[in-house]
Each structure stands twice: as C-alpha cells, then as structure tokens.
Design an enzyme around this catalytic site. Structure first.
Site, PDB file in Angstrom:
ATOM      1  N   SER A 178     151.450  26.271  93.133  1.00 22.87           N
ATOM      2  CA  SER A 178     150.608  25.421  92.303  1.00 22.87           C
ATOM      3  C   SER A 178     149.475  26.205  91.664  1.00 22.87           C
ATOM      4  O   SER A 178     148.757  26.947  92.341  1.00 22.87           O
ATOM      5  CB  SER A 178     150.024  24.281  93.144  1.00 22.87           C
ATOM      6  OG  SER A 178     149.097  23.538  92.383  1.00 22.87           O
ATOM      7  N   ASP A 179     149.336  26.035  90.373  1.00 26.12           N
ATOM      8  CA  ASP A 179     148.183  26.565  89.665  1.00 26.12           C
ATOM      9  C   ASP A 179     146.923  25.882  90.203  1.00 26.12           C
ATOM     10  O   ASP A 179     146.970  24.723  90.622  1.00 26.12           O
ATOM     11  CB  ASP A 179     148.351  26.269  88.165  1.00 26.12           C
ATOM     12  CG  ASP A 179     147.271  26.911  87.329  1.00 26.12           C
ATOM     13  OD1 ASP A 179     146.840  28.019  87.664  1.00 26.12           O
ATOM     14  OD2 ASP A 179     146.856  26.287  86.331  1.00 26.12           O
ATOM     15  N   LYS A 180     145.806  26.598  90.217  1.00 27.88           N
ATOM     16  CA  LYS A 180     144.568  26.012  90.752  1.00 27.88           C
ATOM     17  C   LYS A 180     143.884  25.124  89.714  1.00 27.88           C
ATOM     18  O   LYS A 180     143.633  23.943  89.946  1.00 27.88           O
ATOM     19  CB  LYS A 180     143.608  27.116  91.202  1.00 27.88           C
ATOM     20  CG  LYS A 180     142.244  26.602  91.679  1.00 27.88           C
ATOM     21  CD  LYS A 180     141.356  27.722  92.144  1.00 27.88           C
ATOM     22  CE  LYS A 180     140.856  28.556  90.992  1.00 27.88           C
ATOM     23  NZ  LYS A 180     139.920  27.812  90.086  1.00 27.88           N
TER      24      LYS A 180
END
Length: 805
Positions: free
Chosen positions: A311-313
């Site tokens: 997951s991208d932050k």
C-alpha cells in the site's frame, strides 16, 4: 460526424501564441461542436441483430440445429418444435444477459474516461477528454495522458512517452510548437497546449482501429476451459458407448444419432460463456457501488485471492491533506522568506497538494501592500529524477533571480552546505521525520546569482481516521498489508505506529539485491519499505509473486505505473494520474484503504458464486450422463426421451444464470481455484444423484411394474426437481445447506418457478405421458428426502476426503 483538424488560423491565434488568459468561451465551444462535431474513439461493436444471430452458429448451436433437422427427417415434430424452442431460449437468454453485462461494463468504462484540465471562460476546469474541441487550451503535467492531438505552447519543455503509439521505448523531449499525440504520457515537465484534433481522427484513434489488444486469460477463464474440456470429453465417451450399444442392438440409426446429439447438447455447458460474463459484470457493478471501478474484469478473481497488499502511504493510509506543520530557517532568513520562495517555485494551476498547502500559507503574504508577484521568465516543473522544481523571475528593479523547492538533498546539490549547516540540516530532517513531517527544502539565488539555502518546510499528512481499523480488518481477512513509500524511514515508522503496522520498515539501502529465496523471505517479513524508487516497487512485486503470493499494489503517480501493471491486482487510488489509472486493474474513486477492503470482500463473494457454478455444472452433467448411460447399457431402457432432455436443458438454463446474483459468504482467507476440491464435491453430488435416480427407476419397474411412458415422466420430474435442489447443495460446499446465507430471491424464485413448470408439464403430460398429482407429490417427497440425506452424506464425505486447510 467527423473530427476535422484545426485550421492554421486557430493555431496562429493569440490563444496559442500567448498561452491565452481566457481560452475558448462557451459560445465558441458550442460553435466548434456544431461545425466539426466530436466523438470518442469508436468501438467496434456488432449491430444488435448480428449479435443475436451469432448465437445461432458455433459448435453448440450447430449440434442443436442438426438434432432439429434429424427430428424433422424422422417426423418427430414434437421433438422438432421443442428443440427449436431450446435453440431460441439459448439465443435470447444469452443475448439479453450478455448485452446487459456489456452495457454495465460500458457505463463503468465511461467513469474511467481520461480527463483534461482546460481553460474555458477564463477559468481552469477539469472535464472528460471526449468533451474537448479543437482550439481548447489544455494544461498537461507530469503523469497526465495527453487527451487529444495538440500543439505545445506556453511552458519550457515536456518529456513524453510515446511508446504506446510509436513503439519508441525512450521518452521524447517536446518544446513549444511541437505536436503531442493523444494517448502518450507526460513523464516530465509541464506545458500548455492547443487542441488540434480529437476523437477518432487523432493519431491514436486511427491506430486503434487497426489494432485490437487480446486481453490476458485469467485463472478463472483457464479453470472454466478445463471444466468445459472435461465435460466435453466425458460426454463424448459416454455418448459413444450409448451409440455403440444401440447400434449393436440394431436400433434405428437416425433415432440413435438424434438422441446422442441431444445428450451431448445437454451435457456440454452451453450457457457457460454467458454465466461467466454476467457473473463478472454483475460483480463489477457491485464493486462500482463500493467506489471501486474495475477496468479488467478478471482482476476481480485476483482480488479474491490477494494475500499481500503493498500500500502506498500518501492518500491511502494518510489523508493526502497536506498542511505545513513547522518551518525551520537558516540564519539571516525568516519564515516569510521561505514561504514566498516556495510559492514562487510552485504553480497554482498544477493543483498539486504540496503547492496547494504552500499557497494557502502564502495568500496572506501576497495580499500585503508592496508585495506584487515578480514577472515569471521561466518555470521548470517538478522532475521526479532531479526531485525539485525551479523558476526564474524578474523583480521591479529589473534584476533576475532563481528559486527552487524540493527534496532537501536535491536542494543541497543546488545550494551546497558547509559542515555546520549540513549537520543542522540532517538534524532538522531527522527531527521532522520523528514527528511524521516530510521535509521540503527551499533555496533562492542572491543578487550575484549564488544559491542560498533558505530553510526547510515540514509538511504533515496525518493518518486517516479509519486506517488503523481497516488494516486490522485486512489482517483478519488474511491479507498482509505492507507500506511502500518514498519518504524517510522515520516518517514511515511514525505513521506505521499510528495505524497498527509493524515497525520493521526497510530502507531501499537495506534491501538484498536479486530475486532469490533470501530476498523473498526478507520482503515477506518486512512491514514496509521506505525511500523506495519506482524500480524498487516493481521488483518488490515481482519477487513476492515468485513466492506464490497474489500481490496487490496501490499507487497514484506515473512512476507507479510499472508496479501497478506488474501486480496481480494493480489499484489506482483516488486522485491518481491518468497514467496510473491506465496501468491499474481497479481504480478507486474514494480515498483510503477501506474501499480496498470492500473490494476484497465483494470479490470473494463473486469468486464463491463462480465456484458454485462450476460445482453445479459438473455435478449435473455427471448425474444425468452416467445415469442415462447405465440405464441404456445395463437395462436396455431409455429412462427419458430425447424431448425430455431438451426440456430439462431449457428449464436448467434460467436458474444457472441466476447464480450470478446469489447471496454468497465472504471467505475469511484468500481464495484460489482448487480443482481437486471442486471435482471432489461435484463427484459426490453427481454420484448421489445417480444412486437416487436409479433407486426410483428400479422401484418403479421391478416393484410397481409401471408403464414405460409413466416411468420416463417420473424420471423426468425427478431429474428436474432434484436437479434444482442440487444447486442448493452445490452452493454450500462442505457445510450443511442451512449454514450458508439463504439463496437470493433471484436464484430461489427462478429455481422454484422452473420446478413448478416441470411439475405441471409432468402432471398434465405436455409432450409426454401424464402422471397426475399423486405421482407428482410422491416424486417431490422422494426428492426432498433424497436432498436431506444427500446433504448429510455430502458433508460427512467431503470433510473426510478433502477438508479445508
């Protein structure tokens, strides 16, 4: 309607030369639409009549048509009429269901249509690319897909990826006056452009007519093909035995061939393509209601089996609502100096979240008397390689100066720092990271042209309020969430602590090179990765896939596109660039991870429906084919007529289609195709059906000595009633039928209506010997008792032979 190329007088107008302060007016847009029209790239879709007629050719319809012709040749007109009805039913059901699915998919595609930032009536607006007209002034920035053929105007340069159009792997540098083509991707830079050609007459539009990409085959499609091949082989083998035995007994050749053809038709899953399309399309519409738009239908299955989510932050775990948390300045400079220089190195129309935060802080300063914005001479937009944006200005005195903002280390390469300042800078960056702040360096040249480091801006992007609960839900669903970010390790650890992720965050410098077992284990044990580059994301996905993981990846930028395309389930988050959306399988329209969790749950429901269909279809074929073959070979008795088989096939089609709308449970863990498990369950149900049908036939012949016509009608009714009850056994797997959600009204209602129809046909003898109400009630009672017994045996055997892991 055609799309004409813009005339030279439009290109030479002030709209192009000056970059226009106003763009086209609403009246000009209306006039251009009336003159040249506009349309999207045309899609090659068959005329509805041709689409409908296509259901009358192919292997399955041909066999049905041959059976109908043979019925006419041997003067079996009742058979002929019913076989034609079967052919029409298959065509009508398939046509309307598939067309309904196609229309639903088309609506979803429109939601994924690329957008353009255009100057209309003096203001910048965002519209869909298909609404552009020649003469429109559009703004193209990093990550955008060029919305139409255009000529570049105001701006410095644009680095464009035209590989999808020309095959050229290296990006092409474009300058003012150069053409850019629809479908290419902006890799670096930021420029205005005047639209020249739209729709089907663009370079891409003409190419798209010549090339049709073949979609990749999913695991589901492969599984369905294996199931179909298995059923076809089984049908051919058993029917061949029937034909050989019949001919050895000197039966009529035409009668035998007609019966064999109809038997094959009943065994082969003719409704399989329609069921597959409808199930996935219905699922895609359900996901769209959860704000997850599917661009590749087979990605639904991948989401159901996904066990790792990278997951991208920013914007996924965090709010992507950036604000300025703190400002640190070097000696001799104030916070206002830092903000002013940062604002000058930004561009309002880019709508970048960092620029928006800076301008919100800069607005009060810009409105003070005596602080006019200097004249812009040059602007170099943010470059993901150089990691800064830069601009050149002329002030009121005529002096020129440069400003820049970007990653602290990138600004250091411009301005330089001595030992003391370098130590201070490192301390500030580390202190910001410990607070979860992202550091942004700002610099400006002095009167002699020498760069000066003004200070750092601490940008804060707080975690979303639902991120912690959502990550916990993902873990409960068997999905391991790993944070992937380009930010500092300390920032990643701070955010991870807030949302319940582990603290084992690896910087790219700690990653083991290669793709061996040690690399895979390191990635599997990590809770996240920081300071990663786009190629690192791609490699992380590839290595994890090598460990038999189904990997999802979220992203929003043009540099995320390779990883999104490589992932089993590439997910473009809300606000993603057009390049990221085009590479992704699923596009989220709402921010945060909770949308992904909804998508996982819905995908697992859809997967279970497809699995239920596979189990039922195999079980039904085994039940009917083996029973008929045994009766003909061992007893020299046809338990049903060819006409009855056709009627059964018609009655089966509708409930099978409704499986796509059934209520299904959400599996607690990722799910994958397990053909041995499916074949085990289907074989148990099929064999139990054969045994119960054989018992009914034996009792009717040997103990009650019923007439052959009455026995055939009894068997027909039993196969119809018990066959639809098999749907309820197939959909519950190794559990009892009462332990799963109640069937949807679409499935339950259709199954019961067709059971009642079969009962009335048997009672009143439509095309068969009537049996009356008494025998019909006996058959229903027998089927219900068999259903309850079979449910108990199914659960006991299945748990012994093939329990869930």
């Amino acid at each position: 309607m055609t799309n004409d190329t813009i005339s030279p007088d439009v290109v030479e107008s002030p709209v192009y030369d000056q970059g226009s302060a106003n763009g086209l007016t609403r009246a000009e847009v209306t006039a251009l639409r009336e003159k040249v029209g506009f349309n999207d790239i045309p899609e090659e879709r068959k005329h509805p009549l041709l689409k409908f007629l296509s259901y009358f050719w192919g292997p399955i319809p041909w066999m049905i048509e041959i059976a109908a012709i043979l019925s006419a040749v041997i003067s079996h007109w009742e058979d002929f009429a019913i076989i034609l009805l079967l052919l029409m039913t298959n065509a009508v059901v398939g046509f309307f269901q598939e067309r309904k699915a196609e229309n639903a998919i088309e609506l979803l595609k429109k939601q994924l249509a690329p957008h353009a930032r255009v100057l209309r009536d003096g203001t910048w607006q965002e519209i869909t690319a298909r609404e552009l007209v020649p003469g429109d002034l559009v703004h193209i920035r990093l990550g955008d897909i060029v919305p139409a053929d255009a000529v570049l105007g105001k701006g410095n340069y644009l680095l464009v990826d035209e590989s999808a159009l020309t095959g050229e792997s290296l990006p092409v540098e474009k300058r003012p006056g150069d053409p850019v083509y629809s479908g290419s991707i902006a890799r670096q830079g930021e420029m205005d452009a005047t639209v020249t050609t739209i729709g089907g007459n663009t370079f891409f539009g003409k190419t798209a007519r010549l090339v049709q990409a073949k979609p990749p085959r999913s695991h589901f499609q492969a599984a369905v093909e294996r199931i179909g091949n298995f059923l076809i082989i089984l049908a051919i083998v058993l029917v061949s035995i029937v034909v050989i035995v019949a001919l050895l007994r000197s039966a009529s050749l035409l009668d035998t061939i007609q019966f064999a053809l109809i038997l094959v038709v009943a065994a082969i899953p003719a409704a399989l393509p329609a069921v597959m399309t409808v199930t996935l399309a219905v699922g895609a519409v359900a996901l769209a209601k959860k704000e997850a738009i599917v661009s590749r239908l087979s990605a639904i299955e991948e989401m159901a089996g996904m066990d790792i989510l990278c997951s991208d932050k920013t914007g996924t775990i965090t709010q992507n609502s950036i604000s300025i948390g703190e400002i640190r300045t070097f000696p001799g400079f104030s916070e206002d100096d830092v903000i002013t220089a940062a604002a000058l190195a930004s561009k309002r129309e880019s709508n970048d979240p960092i620029d928006v935060a800076i301008f919100s802080r800069y607005e009060p300063l810009s409105q003070e008397p005596g602080t006019p914005r200097p004249e812009t001479l040059d602007f170099v937009p943010f470059d993901p390689v150089a990691k800064y944006s830069k601009a050149t200005f002329r002030d009121r005195s005529g002096s020129t100066f440069d400003v820049a903002k970007g990653a602290p280390q990138a600004i250091t390469s411009l301005a330089g720092t001595d030992g003391t300042l370098a130590t201070t800078l490192d301390e500030w960056v580390t202190g910001f990271a410990a607070k979860g702040f992202r550091a942004l360096g700002v610099a400006r040249t002095d009167h002699s042209g020498r760069w000066q480091y003004l200070g750092l801006i601490g940008l804060f992007d707080p975690p979303r309020g639902d991120s912690a609960a959502t990550i916990n839900n993902a873990k409960n669903l068997g999905v391991d969430v790993k944070m992937v970010t380009g930010d500092h390790v300390a920032i990643a650890q701070e955010i991870a602590g807030h949302v319940g992720l582990g603290q084992n965050i690896l910087p790219r410098t700690a990653l083991i090179a290669g793709d061996g077992e040690d690399v895979r284990k390191q990635l599997e044990l990590a809770d996240g990765f920081a300071q990663v580059l786009p190629e690192d994301k791609f490699q992380i996905v590839k290595v994890l896939q090598g460990g038999d993981h189904i990997v999802g990846m979220t992203g929003d930028g043009v540099n995320d596109a390779p990883a999104l395309r490589e992932a089993d389930a590439g997910i473009a988050v809300a606000g993603a660039t057009d390049a990221a959306k085009s590479a992704a399988d699923i596009v989220l329209t709402s921010p945060g991870l909770s949308v992904i969790i909804d998508a996982i749950q819905r995908s697992r429901e859809i997967f279970r429906r497809m699995e239920n269909y596979a189990v039922y279809r195999i079980a039904e074929t085994v039940r009917v084919l083996i029973f008929l073959t045994l009766c003909i070979v061992l007893l020299n008795f046809y338990p049903v007529t060819a006409l009855m088989i056709v009627v059964l096939a018609i009655l089966n089609d509708l409930p099978i289609m409704m499986i796509a709308f059934d209520n299904a449970p959400v599996a607690p863990k990722p799910v994958r195709w397990q053909m041995n498990r499916i074949l085990t369950l289907a074989s148990i149900l099929g064999i139990l059906g054969v045994v119960s049908s054989f018992i009914l036939l034996w009792v009717s012949r040997e103990y009650f000595h019923l007439d052959a016509g009455v026995i055939q009608t009894l068997i027909f009714l039993k196969l119809a009633v018990a066959g639809h009850m098999t749907i309820y056994l197939a959909r519950t797997g190794q559990q009892h039928f009462w332990e799963r959600p109640f069937p949807s009204m679409a499935l339950f209602g259709t199954a019961e209506i067709t059971q009642v129809a079969a009962t009335l046909i048997a009672i009143y003898g439509l095309f068969m010997t009537p049996i009356g109400w008494t025998f019909a009630i006996i058959v229903w009672g027998y089927a219900l008792v068999s259903f309850l017994i079979n449910d108990q045996i199914k659960v006991w055997l299945f748990r012994k032979i093939h329990p869930y892991s």
